[in-house]
Design an enzyme around this catalytic site. Structure first.
Site, short mmCIF file in Angstrom:
data_model
loop_
_atom_site.label_atom_id
_atom_site.label_comp_id
_atom_site.label_asym_id
_atom_site.label_seq_id
_atom_site.Cartn_x
_atom_site.Cartn_y
_atom_site.Cartn_z
N LYS A 59 0.84 -1.20 0.00
CA LYS A 59 0.00 0.00 0.00
C LYS A 59 0.87 1.25 0.00
O LYS A 59 0.64 2.19 -0.76
CB LYS A 59 -0.91 0.02 1.24
CG LYS A 59 -2.13 -0.86 1.09
CD LYS A 59 -2.91 -1.00 2.38
CE LYS A 59 -4.00 -2.06 2.19
NZ LYS A 59 -4.67 -2.47 3.42
N GLN A 103 -4.97 -1.30 9.40
CA GLN A 103 -4.93 -2.62 8.77
C GLN A 103 -5.61 -3.65 9.66
O GLN A 103 -5.35 -3.74 10.86
CB GLN A 103 -3.47 -3.03 8.50
CG GLN A 103 -3.31 -4.35 7.77
CD GLN A 103 -3.88 -4.34 6.35
OE1 GLN A 103 -3.89 -3.32 5.67
NE2 GLN A 103 -4.38 -5.48 5.90
N ASP A 126 -11.19 3.68 4.03
CA ASP A 126 -11.51 2.25 3.94
C ASP A 126 -13.02 2.04 3.82
O ASP A 126 -13.46 0.93 3.50
CB ASP A 126 -11.03 1.56 5.22
CG ASP A 126 -10.05 0.44 4.94
OD1 ASP A 126 -9.81 0.15 3.76
OD2 ASP A 126 -9.54 -0.14 5.91
N1 GUN Z 1 -7.36 -6.40 5.58
C1 GUN Z 1 -7.71 -7.07 4.46
N2 GUN Z 1 -8.36 -6.24 3.61
C2 GUN Z 1 -8.41 -5.04 4.21
C3 GUN Z 1 -8.97 -3.78 3.81
O1 GUN Z 1 -9.54 -3.58 2.74
N3 GUN Z 1 -8.82 -2.78 4.72
C4 GUN Z 1 -8.20 -2.97 5.91
N4 GUN Z 1 -8.11 -1.93 6.73
N5 GUN Z 1 -7.69 -4.11 6.29
C5 GUN Z 1 -7.80 -5.14 5.44
#
Ligand code: GUN
Length: 291
Positions: A59, A103, A126
């Protein structure tokens, strides 16, 4: 999309479509920078989960390549709820930070729902805050969760006609299943949500013009369940004992019937980060230029 020899379906190239979207985001971010606004994403990682560490690293890399600044916050697995909530409050109050990504999953002793509820909805890139999900349910989304948003872009790029289509969603998670069902309904599809208690899954899938599989069970959707000409999005990423990665859909069989299908890997996966960056630049524009 490409059609490989021996299979009917077009394979939806998520890598290429994600690269195109990241390019669009990079251009939009550069335009903001020209106006003195540097779009900034704060990424919070708690603990040592190796898969999460890989996601967070990619990311951050993709963000920098798209002219989005990143503030990394790596916290030890022993972080308390109070410490994490304090960090969220600091990031909420920081005028430089446009988007906050915590995350998931968090270590078990932490209450992730409380953390997400504490986010400033204006920075919820998100799309997981209850307010963001509520706006989505109301048909006027603010921030849409990244994987479902990526799925909708893939359907659009693949030429799927959603109005009046029968769509089936396998899985009802807050991260994927529920939001994608809402997005499909908002796009005038007739949506059925299926899950572990659904009685005849094969029968439901056989009727569907659009199939979104997000259950995390390797190749559970058999190829011969797929209706001729259907669009198939496979959100699952499952590692077999052999080490091979497969989706929730049996790809070879499904691609003999589908009009278009996403591969695993290289389908839905790459779209998630691209959509996160798109949300971040949008958050930046709304926060800093609309005042
Ligand atoms: N863990 C797996 N997919 C995601 C996501 O789209 N956002 C977040 N914050 N954590 C994740």
């Amino acid at each position: 999309m490409t059609v490989a020899a021996g299979q009917r379906a077009a394979v939806i190239d998520g890598k290429a479509i994600a690269a195109k979207l990241r390019g669009e985001v990079a251009t939009a971010a550069l335009e903001l920078r020209g106006r003195g606004v540097n779009p900034t994403l704060a990424v919070v990682l708690v603990g040592e989960d190796p898969a999460s560490a890989v996601y967070v690293k990619s990311k951050a890399k993709a963000a920098r390549e798209a002219n989005v600044d990143v503030r990394d916050h790596k916290l030890p697995a022993t972080t308390s709820q109070a410490e994490l909530m304090a960090l969220v409050e600091t990031l909420n109050a920081d005028p430089i930070v446009d988007g906050i990504l915590v995350q998931l999953p968090l270590p078990k002793h932490l209450d992730s729902e409380a953390v997400i509820r504490a986010l400033d909805p204006a920075k919820d890139v998100d799309g997981l805050h209850p307010l963001s999900l509520g706006y989505l349910a109301g048909g006027r989304p603010t921030f849409v969760p990244c994987t479902p948003k990526g799925c909708m872009r893939l359907l659009r790029e693949a030429g799927a006609e959603l109005a009046g289509a029968r769509a089936i969603v396998l899985g009802r998670s807050v991260l994927v299943g529920k939001p994608i069902a809402l997005l499909l309904a908002n796009a005038n599809a007739t949506v059925t949500m299926c899950h572990s208690k659904t009685r005849d899954l094969a029968d439901e899938v056989r009727r569907a013009d659009v199939v979104v599989a997000a259950i995390g069970r390797p190749e559970m959707v058999r190829g011969d369940w797929i209706k001729d000409g259907a669009f198939v999005l496979d959100v699952g990423i499952n590692r077999l004992d052999s080490g091979k990665l497969v989706g929730d859909v049996e790809f070879a069989g499904a691609s003999e019937r589908a009009r278009a299908i996403t591969p695993v890997p290289g389908g839905v996966g790459p779209m998630t980060i691209a959509c996160l960056l798109e949300n971040t630049v949008e958050a930046s524009r709304r926060r800093r230029l609309s005042a």
